[in-house]
Scaffold this active site. Structure first.
Site: not given
Ligand code: XBP
Ligand code: MG
Length: 233
Positions: A8, A10, A50, A83, A121, A179
């Site tokens: 993963d 983040d 997301g 963003k 994601t 995580d």
């Protein structure tokens, strides 16, 4: 060796969610919106994976004053692109380090012949920015599955199933590193033994389905992770 470690991004490779949160707030301010996601609110919003989905959830849950009534999907896409630009600028500045032990684990797994993959994601541009700023690029990862490459984001298994398909490996030949509970549910639903390294936004979550929970990867025996994989075929 036909085995793989699927990471993963983040919260796992790096504690990036604070940078995501600041990037969201930067985009809101630049768009003239009075929205501000503090840490307490963001912890709740992280239940939705997301960024685009998270913005829509925020609007639907909190009214979204300032958002247009029509063409909302297009508005959210534009806001999210702002963003992402803010986030990649922040990460590219080198201000976001890898979590303790991650670099050593990646290098050790590669030296032992494990194939490396990403199942995330987050938006692909964010993966490129983080890996470029911390590891000099994405070359170590044979497979990178990210963001909208799948119809259903975590906790759905789609992104891990896509990674398995691109690796052409059975789930039992792999181990996933996550995580969050959403990530754990996704990898376990894909049949992949999963190690959880809880982060700042997920340390209170439940990880009963994890094969292993490691609170400090830097102090752990990587062998305990490798033992969770079985050679393919
Ligand atoms: C975490 C996510 C992402 C990030 C924000 O991804 O759910 O949505 O919070 O990134 P993972 P985007 O833990 O699977 O790496 O705004 O690009 O979605
Ligand atoms: Mg994560």
């Amino acid at each position: 060796m036909n085995k793989a470690v699927i990471f993963d991004v983040d919260g796992t490779l790096s504690e990036t969610e604070e940078t995501h949160r600041k990037a969201f707030n930067c985009a809101f301010e630049s768009s003239g919106l009075q929205w501000h996601w503090d840490q307490a609110l963001y912890a709740r919003l992280l239940e939705v994976t997301g960024g685009k989905e998270r913005i829509r959830y925020f609007i639907e849950s909190f009214g979204g004053a300032g958002a247009p009534a029509d063409r909302l999907d297009e508005y959210i896409r534009t806001l999210h692109a702002m963003k992402t630009k803010a986030y990649t600028d922040m990460v590219s500045s080198g201000s976001v380090p890898l979590r303790p032990g991650i670099r050593e684990f990646i290098e050790d797994a590669a030296e032992r012949g494990f194939r490396l993959a990403i199942a995330t994601t987050t938006t692909p541009a964010n993966v490129d920015a983080l890996l470029s700023a911390t590891l000099g690029g994405t070359e170590r990862f044979e497979v990178i599955c990210a963001g909208d490459s799948v119809p259903n984001k975590k906790p759905a298994p789609d992104v891990y199933e896509l990674a398995l398909a691109q690796l052409a490996l059975p789930p039992t030949a792999c181990v996933a590193i996550e995580d969050s509970r959403n990530g754990l549910l996704s990898s376990v639903a894909a049949g992949i033994p999963t190690v959880v390294t809880p982060g700042i936004y997920t340390s209170e979550q439940r990880f009963d389905e994890a094969a292993l929970v490691i609170n400090d990867l830097a102090a752990s025996d990587f062998e305990s992770i490798y033992r969770l994989t079985s050679p393919a075929g």
